[in-house]
Design a protein around this motif. Structure first.
Motif, PDB file in Angstrom:
ATOM      1  N   LEU A   1       0.819  -1.204   0.000  1.00  0.00           N
ATOM      2  CA  LEU A   1       0.000   0.000   0.000  1.00  0.00           C
ATOM      3  C   LEU A   1       0.862   1.267   0.000  1.00  0.00           C
ATOM      4  O   LEU A   1       0.410   2.324  -0.431  1.00  0.00           O
ATOM      5  N   GLY A   2       2.073   1.142   0.476  1.00  0.00           N
ATOM      6  CA  GLY A   2       2.958   2.297   0.499  1.00  0.00           C
ATOM      7  C   GLY A   2       3.450   2.719  -0.875  1.00  0.00           C
ATOM      8  O   GLY A   2       4.017   3.804  -1.033  1.00  0.00           O
ATOM      9  N   SER A   3       3.194   1.893  -1.882  1.00  0.00           N
ATOM     10  CA  SER A   3       3.692   2.186  -3.227  1.00  0.00           C
ATOM     11  C   SER A   3       2.804   3.156  -3.994  1.00  0.00           C
ATOM     12  O   SER A   3       3.270   3.810  -4.934  1.00  0.00           O
ATOM     13  N   VAL A   4       1.521   3.257  -3.627  1.00  0.00           N
ATOM     14  CA  VAL A   4       0.572   3.975  -4.489  1.00  0.00           C
ATOM     15  C   VAL A   4       0.786   5.487  -4.496  1.00  0.00           C
ATOM     16  O   VAL A   4       0.454   6.166  -5.473  1.00  0.00           O
ATOM     17  N   ALA A   5       1.341   6.035  -3.416  1.00  0.00           N
ATOM     18  CA  ALA A   5       1.501   7.495  -3.338  1.00  0.00           C
ATOM     19  C   ALA A   5       2.391   8.039  -4.446  1.00  0.00           C
ATOM     20  O   ALA A   5       2.182   9.158  -4.924  1.00  0.00           O
ATOM     21  N   SER A   6       3.360   7.261  -4.880  1.00  0.00           N
ATOM     22  CA  SER A   6       4.296   7.730  -5.901  1.00  0.00           C
ATOM     23  C   SER A   6       3.803   7.478  -7.326  1.00  0.00           C
ATOM     24  O   SER A   6       4.443   7.892  -8.290  1.00  0.00           O
ATOM     25  N   MET A   7       2.657   6.820  -7.474  1.00  0.00           N
ATOM     26  CA  MET A   7       2.111   6.510  -8.796  1.00  0.00           C
ATOM     27  C   MET A   7       1.188   7.627  -9.271  1.00  0.00           C
ATOM     28  O   MET A   7       0.655   8.388  -8.463  1.00  0.00           O
ATOM     29  N   ASP A   8       0.969   7.703 -10.590  1.00  0.00           N
ATOM     30  CA  ASP A   8      -0.065   8.605 -11.077  1.00  0.00           C
ATOM     31  C   ASP A   8      -1.426   7.951 -10.835  1.00  0.00           C
ATOM     32  O   ASP A   8      -1.506   6.780 -10.453  1.00  0.00           O
ATOM     33  N   ILE A   9      -2.484   8.716 -11.060  1.00  0.00           N
ATOM     34  CA  ILE A   9      -3.821   8.245 -10.716  1.00  0.00           C
ATOM     35  C   ILE A   9      -4.168   6.927 -11.404  1.00  0.00           C
ATOM     36  O   ILE A   9      -4.658   5.986 -10.776  1.00  0.00           O
ATOM     37  N   SER A  10      -3.928   6.860 -12.678  1.00  0.00           N
ATOM     38  CA  SER A  10      -4.295   5.661 -13.437  1.00  0.00           C
ATOM     39  C   SER A  10      -3.577   4.419 -12.921  1.00  0.00           C
ATOM     40  O   SER A  10      -4.187   3.367 -12.713  1.00  0.00           O
ATOM     41  N   ASP A  11      -2.281   4.556 -12.667  1.00  0.00           N
ATOM     42  CA  ASP A  11      -1.505   3.412 -12.174  1.00  0.00           C
ATOM     43  C   ASP A  11      -1.907   3.050 -10.749  1.00  0.00           C
ATOM     44  O   ASP A  11      -2.000   1.862 -10.406  1.00  0.00           O
ATOM     45  N   ALA A  12      -2.154   4.063  -9.915  1.00  0.00           N
ATOM     46  CA  ALA A  12      -2.542   3.803  -8.527  1.00  0.00           C
ATOM     47  C   ALA A  12      -3.877   3.077  -8.468  1.00  0.00           C
ATOM     48  O   ALA A  12      -4.055   2.125  -7.695  1.00  0.00           O
ATOM     49  N   ARG A  13      -4.826   3.514  -9.295  1.00  0.00           N
ATOM     50  CA  ARG A  13      -6.142   2.869  -9.335  1.00  0.00           C
ATOM     51  C   ARG A  13      -6.012   1.416  -9.792  1.00  0.00           C
ATOM     52  O   ARG A  13      -6.577   0.503  -9.176  1.00  0.00           O
ATOM     53  N   SER A  14      -5.258   1.204 -10.858  1.00  0.00           N
ATOM     54  CA  SER A  14      -5.065  -0.159 -11.381  1.00  0.00           C
ATOM     55  C   SER A  14      -4.367  -1.054 -10.367  1.00  0.00           C
ATOM     56  O   SER A  14      -4.695  -2.241 -10.234  1.00  0.00           O
ATOM     57  N   TYR A  15      -3.421  -0.488  -9.653  1.00  0.00           N
ATOM     58  CA  TYR A  15      -2.672  -1.250  -8.649  1.00  0.00           C
ATOM     59  C   TYR A  15      -3.601  -1.716  -7.534  1.00  0.00           C
ATOM     60  O   TYR A  15      -3.576  -2.883  -7.129  1.00  0.00           O
ATOM     61  N   LEU A  16      -4.453  -0.814  -7.043  1.00  0.00           N
ATOM     62  CA  LEU A  16      -5.383  -1.188  -5.971  1.00  0.00           C
ATOM     63  C   LEU A  16      -6.428  -2.188  -6.459  1.00  0.00           C
ATOM     64  O   LEU A  16      -6.938  -3.000  -5.672  1.00  0.00           O
TER      65      LEU A  16
END
Length: 295
Positions: free
Chosen positions: A200-215
């Motif tokens: 979960l600590g990885s999403v802050a450094s991602m852009d919105i699209s990547d963060a959403r896909s990751y979750l």
């Protein structure tokens, strides 16, 4: 003493903060972003966050936090209540039309909380196809069963359980919380994080699209739950969580016709930009309280 533009004082196990604008506990705690806060007879709210139980009052720009101290205010509550942000500036940015002016006026005391991302993820997995009172009850039962006990003013409260506590849970035990079909998603989320498959600590450094896909790698997490997790944990603010009801609201207020989820997301991104999450919360609260988009 002064702290980041506020006058703060510790007295009788309370932290009193002067000069707090744009903060109405009813708007903050009843706007759908959190599930651990209960309104009291004196109109204050008692809740649990980051392993602490506190009571919150705010009137005439004076915020009163009971059962805490200056250290926790600086380390936890200042960020949790987003006190470092100028909400008058946010309001100016989102009040682009008469609809938003009315929505902002109605929910003028909303502040977006910076909640623990793990608790936010699980809470919004539970929220899928669910009503707020039931979500609150389920989150509370999970905390009672698996979380650490906290005492405040003679009452017992419970911290939200950590990843390891829930990774060791059984399906049968979780089912007693009332989470229903979501239990398997909760267990899966805890285990894949505990095993290091997802961070979960990885999403802050991602852009919105990547963060959403990751979750959305988590079982039971679609675009709406992913966006809620990002927004209500204070990780990303340029998201516009959209479910069927929010879709109807946007169709009624803006499109005046049926619109796809993609159209609504594109509109919010283009129209509200980096403040889309704030705009969504003002609109969500305004529409829910006034039964806009309800069938």
């Amino acid at each position: 003493m002064e702290y980041k533009g506020y006058k703060i004082e510790h007295k009788d196990n309370k932290v009193i903060v002067e000069g707090v604008l744009d903060f109405d506990p009813v708007h903050v705690f009843d706007c759908g972003q959190c599930f651990r806060w209960i309104k009291q007879l004196d109109q204050s709210y008692t809740g649990v966050a980051y392993g602490r139980a506190i009571n919150v009052k705010c009137q005439d720009a004076i915020l009163e936090l009971s059962n805490t101290d200056i250290e926790d205010f600086k380390n936890i509550w200042f960020d949790y209540f987003d006190l470092g942000r100028d909400y008058s500036y946010i309001k100016e940015k989102v009040m682009k039309d008469e609809i938003m002016k009315e929505a902002v006026k109605f929910g003028s005391g909303i502040r977006l909380l910076k909640q623990d991302i793990w608790e936010t993820l699980i809470s919004f997995i539970i929220s899928a196809n669910n009503r707020i009172p039931r979500i609150m009850k389920t989150v509370d039962e999970i905390s009672r069963t698996y979380g650490r006990e906290i005492e405040m003013d003679g009452g017992k409260y419970y911290a939200f359980p950590g990843i390891q506590e829930l990774s060791g849970a059984t399906l049968e035990g979780l089912e007693r919380s009332g989470a229903g079909f979501r239990c398997k998603y909760i267990m899966s989320a805890a285990r894949v994080i505990d095993e290091g498959q997802i961070s979960l600590g990885s999403v802050a450094s991602m852009d919105i699209s990547d963060a959403r896909s990751y979750l959305m790698k988590f079982q039971g997490v679609g675009p709406k739950v992913a966006d809620c997790t990002l927004l209500y944990s204070g990780t990303k603010y340029d998201v516009f969580p959209t479910d069927v009801w929010v879709k109807r609201v946007m169709e009624e207020l803006y499109f005046k016709r049926e619109a796809s989820f993609g159209e609504i997301q594109e509109f919010a991104r283009d129209y509200f930009g980096e403040y889309a999450g704030f705009a969504q919360q003002y609109l969500f609260y305004y529409a829910r309280q006034n039964r806009i988009g309800a069938k």
